[in-house]
Design a protein around this motif. Structure first.
Motif, mmCIF file in Angstrom:
data_model
loop_
_atom_site.group_PDB
_atom_site.id
_atom_site.type_symbol
_atom_site.label_atom_id
_atom_site.label_comp_id
_atom_site.label_asym_id
_atom_site.label_seq_id
_atom_site.Cartn_x
_atom_site.Cartn_y
_atom_site.Cartn_z
ATOM 1 N N LEU A 201 0.642 -1.333 0.041
ATOM 2 C CA LEU A 201 -0.317 0.299 0.048
ATOM 3 C C LEU A 201 0.466 1.238 0.342
ATOM 4 N N LEU A 202 2.046 1.065 0.767
ATOM 5 C CA LEU A 202 3.318 2.493 1.031
ATOM 6 C C LEU A 202 3.708 2.841 -0.394
ATOM 7 N N ARG A 203 3.629 1.405 -1.376
ATOM 8 C CA ARG A 203 4.777 1.756 -2.543
ATOM 9 C C ARG A 203 3.064 2.365 -3.635
ATOM 10 N N TYR A 204 2.458 1.720 -3.042
ATOM 11 C CA TYR A 204 1.752 2.311 -4.557
ATOM 12 C C TYR A 204 1.399 3.852 -4.203
ATOM 13 N N ILE A 205 0.906 4.426 -2.999
ATOM 14 C CA ILE A 205 0.901 5.543 -2.360
ATOM 15 C C ILE A 205 1.783 6.630 -2.787
ATOM 16 N N VAL A 206 3.254 6.089 -2.533
ATOM 17 C CA VAL A 206 4.224 6.694 -3.142
ATOM 18 C C VAL A 206 4.536 6.935 -4.393
ATOM 19 N N SER A 207 4.199 5.779 -5.503
ATOM 20 C CA SER A 207 4.403 5.471 -6.917
ATOM 21 C C SER A 207 4.500 6.631 -7.739
ATOM 22 N N SER A 208 4.982 7.182 -8.430
ATOM 23 C CA SER A 208 4.972 8.385 -8.931
ATOM 24 C C SER A 208 3.925 8.267 -10.762
ATOM 25 N N ASP A 209 3.806 6.984 -10.430
ATOM 26 C CA ASP A 209 2.892 5.774 -11.307
ATOM 27 C C ASP A 209 1.842 6.002 -11.276
ATOM 28 N N THR A 210 0.991 6.286 -9.494
ATOM 29 C CA THR A 210 0.192 5.971 -9.631
ATOM 30 C C THR A 210 -0.557 7.507 -9.843
ATOM 31 N N ASP A 211 -2.088 7.558 -10.758
ATOM 32 C CA ASP A 211 -2.686 8.995 -10.671
ATOM 33 C C ASP A 211 -3.367 9.130 -9.839
ATOM 34 N N THR A 212 -3.237 10.329 -8.570
ATOM 35 C CA THR A 212 -4.475 10.317 -7.782
ATOM 36 C C THR A 212 -5.750 10.820 -8.497
ATOM 37 N N LYS A 213 -6.135 11.201 -9.377
ATOM 38 C CA LYS A 213 -7.543 11.236 -9.615
ATOM 39 C C LYS A 213 -8.252 10.526 -9.683
ATOM 40 N N ILE A 214 -7.298 8.843 -9.909
ATOM 41 C CA ILE A 214 -7.964 7.830 -10.582
ATOM 42 C C ILE A 214 -8.212 7.147 -8.444
ATOM 43 N N ALA A 215 -6.621 7.011 -7.713
ATOM 44 C CA ALA A 215 -6.262 6.420 -6.855
ATOM 45 C C ALA A 215 -7.755 7.484 -5.643
ATOM 46 N N LYS A 216 -8.420 8.502 -5.824
ATOM 47 C CA LYS A 216 -8.814 9.174 -5.210
ATOM 48 C C LYS A 216 -9.977 8.424 -4.753
ATOM 49 N N ARG A 217 -10.855 7.696 -6.449
ATOM 50 C CA ARG A 217 -11.475 6.923 -5.831
ATOM 51 C C ARG A 217 -12.306 5.801 -5.060
ATOM 52 N N TYR A 218 -10.961 5.481 -4.545
ATOM 53 C CA TYR A 218 -10.748 4.252 -4.053
ATOM 54 C C TYR A 218 -10.454 4.044 -2.300
ATOM 55 N N ILE A 219 -8.945 5.350 -2.746
ATOM 56 C CA ILE A 219 -8.837 6.076 -1.146
ATOM 57 C C ILE A 219 -9.255 7.102 -1.279
ATOM 58 N N ASP A 220 -11.118 6.692 -0.218
ATOM 59 C CA ASP A 220 -11.697 7.697 -0.118
ATOM 60 C C ASP A 220 -12.334 8.170 1.302
ATOM 61 N N HIS A 221 -12.185 8.672 2.045
ATOM 62 C CA HIS A 221 -13.270 9.076 3.109
ATOM 63 C C HIS A 221 -13.224 7.715 3.819
ATOM 64 N N SER A 222 -13.962 6.913 3.302
ATOM 65 C CA SER A 222 -14.214 5.494 4.225
ATOM 66 C C SER A 222 -12.933 4.590 4.698
ATOM 67 N N PHE A 223 -12.079 4.732 3.524
ATOM 68 C CA PHE A 223 -11.011 4.285 3.876
ATOM 69 C C PHE A 223 -9.941 5.131 4.678
ATOM 70 N N VAL A 224 -10.072 5.502 5.090
ATOM 71 C CA VAL A 224 -8.969 7.152 5.448
ATOM 72 C C VAL A 224 -9.270 6.490 7.348
ATOM 73 N N LEU A 225 -10.919 6.438 7.312
ATOM 74 C CA LEU A 225 -11.009 6.298 8.799
ATOM 75 C C LEU A 225 -11.458 4.965 9.017
ATOM 76 N N LYS A 226 -11.082 3.715 8.027
ATOM 77 C CA LYS A 226 -11.235 2.604 8.873
ATOM 78 C C LYS A 226 -9.602 2.489 8.832
ATOM 79 N N LEU A 227 -8.391 3.551 8.144
ATOM 80 C CA LEU A 227 -6.654 3.968 8.344
ATOM 81 C C LEU A 227 -6.995 3.594 10.029
#
Length: 509
Positions: A201-227
């Motif tokens: 998960l950490l590598r995915y978040i920091v990767s330059s290949d990860t498009d934030t516009k797409i990723a924020k659909r899945y790393i959403d508020h619900s995901f953050v609350l569970k973290l």
């Protein structure tokens, strides 16, 4: 009807009796750079792992892909046909790697019971190696991951890490007096897999290949609350990963920043005013320390309210010693950012000043010195009277560490300069405490330090010192006269009692 139900149950039971799968012919290596080490470092986002073998799987999850579900039975038991042989990424064409990545993710959605470490050892190792290969693939930057694969990646991570945490030690024993600092922390038995999932998960978040516009659909508020819920884990290794991951999410997903701050705020409220028990307060404060450091000036009202309503009340719980270093850093950052907040912070410290806990008093005095070092004269003048009344009480503390730490404030040049500028107010407040220490404090070190501070006052303003001395002597003389009068009154009362006992009448004037 009852016989039919019994027959169905028997049929289901026979399907569940499956022998442990045989070993699988997985190659021993996976991508490069993840061999022969025992730890994972997140501070500089580098990965090292232990030796590799092969993996397989256990109990299927209700959320697995259809392809995985086809291979698992209805009772979620492990069977040899769940795990198929998957080639290494380097052994397939570049165009096929996204599909292979997806298949490996589906395999890693299978969960294992680690309460028995000797059961399904090969299958657990197979999953571990597959997870390591996924980390290698993300780290290698082999190309942008498709949106479908990103969705499956976050789903796999969620299945693995989001779980019910076991009861804390005090909940198991029912004791209210357990010291979290002395209790052995609970170590997650499934950490062999969880660590690599967190690293992925950490590598995915920091990767330059990860498009934030797409990723924020899945790393959403619900995901953050569970973290954030997972920060209550007793395992310090898990909290360290969570701290790094949440900080990276805060840095990369600007849209989540207000939400993350508010969610952390709510955790603090519940900790302060309800439970006073939470394992991850220190880690959350570490994240906030970095966030506060980046606040723009002039500071928003929202941030000042956070200081007053959450950070300052965090001094109240008994367990403040466990996270005080991080809390003190956050408080000091606020004052360094906006020196006008010094008065608010100092008065807040005085409000929650401990009465009977000497260890907390020493911590508060340490923090007070850091705050005073960033305090300017106008703010100092607003709070100096209640401040030095409290310092005077600390000087006379029978606990020598408290008295000694209070006297060490005079070793700080900035604090001494503030005292010198306002000596006409401070000397009369502090003089009596110094004299009492010189006359009656039991500790020799405190006695010596008090003499040094007293000498500093004499050199700073001899006339004011003599005036304070005169006023102190007058006060002591009046107190002595009152004491003598009180003793005389008691003697007269005793004479009256004695006379009545002898049958005589005595007039008391």
């Amino acid at each position: 009807m009852f016989n039919k139900i019994i027959k169905r149950a028997n049929r289901k039971g026979s399907k569940a009796d499956v022998n442990e799968p045989a070993s699988y012919g997985y190659p021993g290596g996976g991508g490069g750079g993840l061999r022969n080490s025992g730890s994972v470092s997140t501070s500089n986002v580098t990965v090292n792992h232990s030796s590799r073998s092969t993996v397989t799987s256990t109990a299927g999850n209700s959320q697995q892909q259809q392809s995985t579900n086809q291979n698992s039975n209805n009772n979620n038991t492990v069977t040899s046909d769940i795990v198929e042989f998957l080639p290494l990424f380097r052994d397939v064409a570049v165009s096929d790697r996204q599909n292979l990545f997806l298949r490996k993710l589906q395999l890693c959605c299978i969960l294992f019971d680690f309460s028995d470490m000797l059961r399904l050892v090969r299958e657990k190792e197979t999953k571990r190696v597959t997870l390591l290969e996924l980390v290698d693939f993300i780290q290698s930057g082999s190309g942008k991951i498709t949106e479908n694969v990103q969705e499956e990646l976050i789903r796999m991570v969620s299945i693995n890490i989001f779980r019910c945490l076991p009861p804390a030690s005090h909940e198991n024993t029912g004791s209210e007096t357990n010291d979290p600092d002395e209790d052995e922390p609970y170590l997650e038995p499934a950490w062999l897999h969880l660590q690599i999932v967190y690293e992925l998960l950490l590598r995915y978040i920091v990767s330059s290949d990860t498009d934030t516009k797409i990723a924020k659909r899945y790393i959403d508020h619900s995901f953050v609350l569970k973290l954030l819920d997972l920060f209550d884990s007793e395992d310090p290794r898990e909290r360290e990963y969570l701290k790094t991951i949440l900080h990276r999410i805060y840095g990369k997903f600007m849209v989540h920043r207000p939400f993350i701050r508010k969610a952390i705020n709510n955790i603090f409220y519940r900790f302060i005013f309800e439970t006073e028990r939470h394992s991850g307060i220190g880690e959350l404060l570490e994240i906030l320390g970095s966030i506060i450091n980046g606040f723009a000036l002039p500071m928003k009202e929202e941030h000042k309210l956070f200081l007053v309503r959450a950070l300052i009340p965090l001094h109240k719980p008994k367990s403040v010693g466990l996270y005080h270093q991080q809390l003190s850093y956050c408080i000091t950052q606020f004052v360094e950012k906006d020196y006008k907040l010094a008065d608010t912070v100092i008065r807040g410290l005085l409000k929650y000043w401990p009465v009977t806990n000497c260890q907390k008093e020493v911590l508060f005095l340490n923090e007070l010195e850091e705050v005073l070092e960033a305090t300017q004269s106008p703010e100092f003048q607003r709070c100096m009277v209640p401040l030095f009344r409290q310092i005077g009480r600390c000087l006379n503390s029978s606990h020598f560490q408290v008295a000694e730490r209070a006297l060490f404030l005079w070793n700080n040049e900035h604090i001494v300069s503030l005292i010198a500028q306002n000596r006409s107010v401070i000397f009369p407040i502090i003089y009596e405490a110094l004299e009492r220490n010189m006359q009656s404090h039991w500790n020799q070190a405190v006695h010596g330090l008090t003499g040094n501070v007293r000498k500093m006052f004499v050199e700073m303003d001899n006339e004011l010192f003599e005036e304070c001395q005169r006023q102190y002597e007058e006060k002591e003389s009046r107190a002595k006269g009152k004491e003598e009068q009180r003793e005389l009154t008691w003697r007269r009362l005793e004479e009256v009692v004695a006379a009545k006992a002898g049958g005589e009448e005595v007039m008391v004037s």
